[in-house]
Design an enzyme around this catalytic site. Structure first.
Site, PDB file in Angstrom:
ATOM      1  N   CYS A 173      12.484  10.299   9.130  1.00  0.00           N
ATOM      2  CA  CYS A 173      12.167   9.813  10.476  1.00  0.00           C
ATOM      3  C   CYS A 173      13.372   9.935  11.403  1.00  0.00           C
ATOM      4  CB  CYS A 173      11.668   8.378  10.418  1.00  0.00           C
ATOM      5  SG  CYS A 173      12.652   7.319   9.374  1.00  0.00           S
ATOM      6  N   GLU A 227       7.560  15.362  16.694  1.00  0.00           N
ATOM      7  CA  GLU A 227       8.157  15.195  15.372  1.00  0.00           C
ATOM      8  C   GLU A 227       7.569  16.236  14.430  1.00  0.00           C
ATOM      9  OE1 GLU A 227       7.278  11.552  13.095  1.00  0.00           O
ATOM     10  OE2 GLU A 227       9.434  11.450  12.704  1.00  0.00           O
ATOM     11  N   GLU A 234       8.327   0.751  11.876  1.00  0.00           N
ATOM     12  CA  GLU A 234       9.388   1.771  11.909  1.00  0.00           C
ATOM     13  C   GLU A 234       8.665   3.108  11.972  1.00  0.00           C
ATOM     14  OE1 GLU A 234      11.339   4.658  11.084  1.00  0.00           O
ATOM     15  OE2 GLU A 234      11.777   3.910   9.067  1.00  0.00           O
ATOM     16  N   LYS A 264       0.881  -1.180   0.000  1.00  0.00           N
ATOM     17  CA  LYS A 264       0.000   0.000   0.000  1.00  0.00           C
ATOM     18  C   LYS A 264       0.915   1.226   0.000  1.00  0.00           C
ATOM     19  CE  LYS A 264      -2.069   3.003   2.085  1.00  0.00           C
ATOM     20  NZ  LYS A 264      -1.896   4.444   1.768  1.00  0.00           N
TER      21      LYS A 264
END
Ligand code: NDP
Length: 576
Positions: free
Chosen positions: A349, A474, A315, A240
Site C-alpha cells: 500500500c 494504485e 488503512e 476475516k
C-alpha cells in the site's frame, strides 16, 4: 527496505524475439512494418523468469502439513455450516494447494457469538494486563521457534520471495506481538484536574469484539497489525483473512491456543469479502471494525458499519511519492527508490509508485533505474530471486491492464508506430527507445513472463505525466513511473494532488529542504533518505482517501479502547 539477501543477477542475453517488444508485435495485431533504416529490433535485456534450483524441492503438501484448512471458532477448528470450501492456489503454478472451509453469514454469527461471550464473561478482558502480556509474549516465542515453517507457508500462499518472508514478514510479526505484549500492562488513563470539587480520572477500556478484515499482500503481518494491539487491550477478535492467503493465519491460530489465548478470544474466518466480510461488518455483536485493503472496499466497510455506529479504522490504498532532490548520491538513491516500489512485487500500500526526480538528475536517474530494473531477478520465490509472481490472476490482469492502458501520444522528437494500445518510440536518429503508453515511455518490462504462474516483468515508465492513469491510480504491481520536477512548490503541489495520502519518501542532503518537504506533504508517513523503514513504534496510516486511524505503535491502542471518565465528589475542597 533493502532486500535481505545477496542479489544474484540472472541475465539472459536477449534477442529481439525474446523481448516484450516482440510479444507486442506477436499478438497478431496489425502492426506497420518497421522501416528498414532502423535495422533489427534489439532492445536491452529484460529480467526473465528463472528456474530456481530449489523449486523442484518445494512440496506444497509438506509445507502445509500442519495447517488445518477450517474455521477457528471458540477454540475449535470446524467446517463451515454450509459445508462449502474454496480452493487456494499456488501463484507460482496456478495449481490448487488446499481446499479451505468457506465461512458465510451463519459462521460469522457463530464466531461473533463466541467472541461476544468471551468478551462479556470470559477471563481475557478481566485478567491483568501483565497476564495478557505474558500470553502474547509466549505466542511470539512460539512463532519465532517455527519461523521457517511460517515463512515457507507465506511464500507458497502469496508468492513473495522466501527471503522476504524470512527476513521481513515473519520477524516483524514476532516483534509486533512482543511490542504489544509490553504495552498490555501500560494501558492507563489520566488523573484529571477538574474545576469542581470532584475527583475525576479516565479509564482506557477494551472496545469489545473487534472484527479484523485483512488483505493478501502481507498476510500474517496484517493479522499482527490488528490482532496484537486488540488482544493487548483485552478485546476479542474475529479475523476475516483474504481468500487468496488464509494459510499462515490458520496455523497461527493453533499457536494462539497453545500460548494460552482462551477459546473464543481469537477466531478466524477464511471466506469471501461480499459474504463473510460484509456479514461480519454488519453483525450487531461487533463493536469495532479494523480494515486494510482497497479504498473502494473501505467505503463499503464504512457504509456497513454505519447502522450499528461501530468504531472503524481504515488503512487503504496509496499512490506514494518518492521525491529525489538535487545533489544526492544517485547510486544509493536509485537503489532505494527501486526497493520502494518493487518490494513485494509492488504489492504494497505504501509503495513509492510516483518517482519524482529533479530535472537536473532526471535523464541519468532514468537510465540507472532502467538498468536496475533490468537486473532484478524474477522467478520461483523459493529460489534466490528478488521478485516472485503476483498473487493471483485478477491482480495479474489488473497490472497488465495498466501496462497496456491508454491512448498513446507521441512526444516531440519521436517517430512512432501504432500497435493498438502501444506505440514504438524511436529517437529521430533511428534508435529505439521503447514502447509508449498514454505518451509515457516503457523503458523496460511491460509484459507477462511465461504462461503459467502470475509473473510479470519489472517495468519502468519514463516521461510520465500527472494526469495519466499510471500516475494516479494504485497499480499494486512492479511498475515504476518516473516524473520530472523543477521547483519545490511544484513537486509538493503535485505530490499532494493525489486523493491518497499514505506515505512518501524524500532524498536530499539539505536539512531545510527535508523539513520543508516533510511538513508540506499531506501523508501519514514520510521517510527521509530511506523508504519502507517500518518499526513497531512508528504509527502507520493515511491522510485523505488512504484512511484514518493508525496501525502500529502506541497510537494503535486508540483503535481498540474506549475512554471512560469516572467522577466522584470530594468532601474537602480540592487544593490543586
Ligand atoms: P480488497 O480491498 O477487495 O480486499 C481486502 C479484504 O476485504 C479482503 O479480505 C476481502 O475479501 C475483503 N472484502 C472485500 N469486499 C468486502 C466487503 N464488501 N465487505 C467486507 N470485506 C470485504 O482488496 P483486493 O484483494 O481485492 O485487491 C484489490 C486492490 O486493492 C489491489 O489491486 C490494490 O490496489 C488494493 N489493495 C490495497 C491494499 C492495502 O494494503 N492498502 C491491500 C490489498 C489490496 P476477499 O477475500 O473476498 O478478497
Amino acid at each position: 527496505m533493502a532486500y535481505p539477501t545477496a542479489v544474484r543477477t540472472h541475465f539472459t542475453a536477449m534477442s529481439a524475439s525474446a523481448s516484450p517488444l516482440w510479444r507486442v508485435l506477436s499478438t497478431g495485431r496489425r502492426v506497420p512494418a518497421v522501416p528498414a533504416r532502423h535495422g533489427p529490433l534489439v532492445v536491452a535485456p529484460f529480467a526473465t523468469a528463472v528456474e530456481s534450483p530449489t523449486a523442484q524441492d518445494v512440496n506444497p503438501a509438506q509445507i502445509l502439513r500442519n495447517v488445518r484448512p477450517k474455521l477457528l471458532i471458540d477454540g475449535d477448528f470446524v467446517d463451515a455450516a454450509s459445508g462449502k470450501t474454496f480452493p487456494v492456489l499456488d501463484p507460482r503454478t496456478e495449481d490448487v494447494i488446499a481446499q479451505v472451509a468457506e465461512a458465510d453469514a451463519a459462521d460469522v454469527d457463530r464466531a461473533v457469538g463466541a467472541a461476544r461471550r468471551a468478551f462479556d464473561s470470559g477471563p481475557w478482558r478481566k485478567m491483568s494486563g501483565r497476564q495478557r502480556g505474558r500470553v502474547l509474549s509466549r505466542l511470539a516465542d512460539l512463532l519465532e521457534e517455527r519461523a521457517e515453517e511460517f515463512a515457507r507457508i507465506e511464500t507458497l500462499d502469496n508468492g513473495k520471495p522466501l527471503a522476504l518472508s524470512r527476513g521481513f514478514d515473519i520477524p516483524f510479526v514476532v516483534s509486533h506481538f512482543r511490542y504489544f505484549a509490553g504495552w498490555a500492562d501500560k494501558i492507563s488513563g489520566k488523573t484529571l484536574q477538574t474545576n469542581s470539587n470532584t475527583f475525576a480520572y479516565t479509564l482506557h477500556e477494551a472496545v469489545g469484539v473487534a472484527a479484523a478484515i485483512i488483505p493478501w499482500n502481507l498476510p500474517l503481518l496484517m493479522m499482527a497489525l490488528k490482532a496484537a494491539p486488540a488482544l493487548a487491550c483485552g478485546c476479542t477478535v474475529v479475523l476475516k483473512v483474504a481468500e487468496q492467503t488464509p494459510m499462515s493465519a490458520l496455523l497461527f491460530g493453533e499457536l494462539a491456543l497453545e500460548a494460552g489465548v482462551p477459546p473464543g478470544v481469537f477466531n478466524i474466518l477464511p471466506g469471501y469479502g461480499p459474504t463473510a466480510g460484509a456479514a461480519l461488518v454488519a453483525h450487531p455483536g461487533v463493536d469495532k471494525v479494523s480494515f486494510t485493503g482497497s479504498t473502494e472496499v473501505g467505503r463499503e466497510i464504512m457504509r456497513g458499519a454505519a447502522d450499528g455506529v461501530k468504531h472503524v479504522s481504515l488503512e487503504l490504498g496509496g499512490k506514494s511519492a518518492a521525491i529525489v532532490c538535487p545533489g544526492v548520491d544517485l547510486e544509493s538513491v536509485v537503489e532505494e527508490a527501486h526497493d520502494a516500489l518493487f518490494m513485494n512485487q509492488g504489492q504494497a500500500c505504501a509503495a513509492g509508485s510516483r518517482t519524482f526526480v529533479h530535472e537536473s538528475l532526471y535523464d541519468e536517474f532514468v537510465e540507472r533505474a532502467v538498468e536496475r530494473a533490468q537486473r532484478a531477478t524474477v522467478g520461483d520465490p523459493f529460489g534466490d530471486v528478488q521478485l516472485g509472481p503476483l498473487v493471483d490472476s485478477a491482480q495479474l490482469e489488473k497490472v497488465l491492464g495498466y501496462m497496456r492502458e491508454g491512448a498513446a501520444q507521441a512526444g516531440a522528437g519521436y517517430l512512432c508506430l501504432v500497435a493498438e494500445y502501444s506505440y514504438l518510440i524511436y529517437r529521430l536518429n533511428g534508435s529505439l527507445i521503447g514502447v509508449a503508453t498514454q505518451g509515457a515511455v516503457v523503458r523496460c518490462g511491460g509484459s507477462r513472463i511465461g504462461s503459467k504462474g502470475y509473473y510479470v516483468e519489472p517495468t519502468v515508465f519514463s516521461d510520465v505525466r500527472d494526469e495519466m492513469s499510471i500516475a494516479k491510480e494504485e497499480i499494486f504491481g512492479p511498475v515504476q513511473s518516473i516524473m520530472k520536477w523543477s521547483s519545490v512548490e511544484e513537486v509538493l503541489d503535485r505530490a499532494n494532488a493525489s486523493p491518497y495520502g499514505l506515505g512518501a519518501g524524500v532524498w536530499t542532503k539539505d536539512l531545510d529542504l527535508a523539513n520543508r518537504i516533510s511538513r508540506g506533504l499531506r501523508v501519514g508517513t514520510v521517510w527521509v533518505n530511506c523508504y519502507n523503514q517500518f518499526d513497531d513504534a512508528a504509527p502507520f496510516g493515511g491522510y485523505k482517501m488512504s484512511g484514518f486511524g493508525r496501525d502500529m505503535s502506541e497510537y494503535a491502542l486508540q483503535n481498540f479502547t474506549e475512554v471512560k471518565a469516572v467522577v466522584t465528589p470530594l468532601q474537602d475542597p480540592a487544593w490543586i
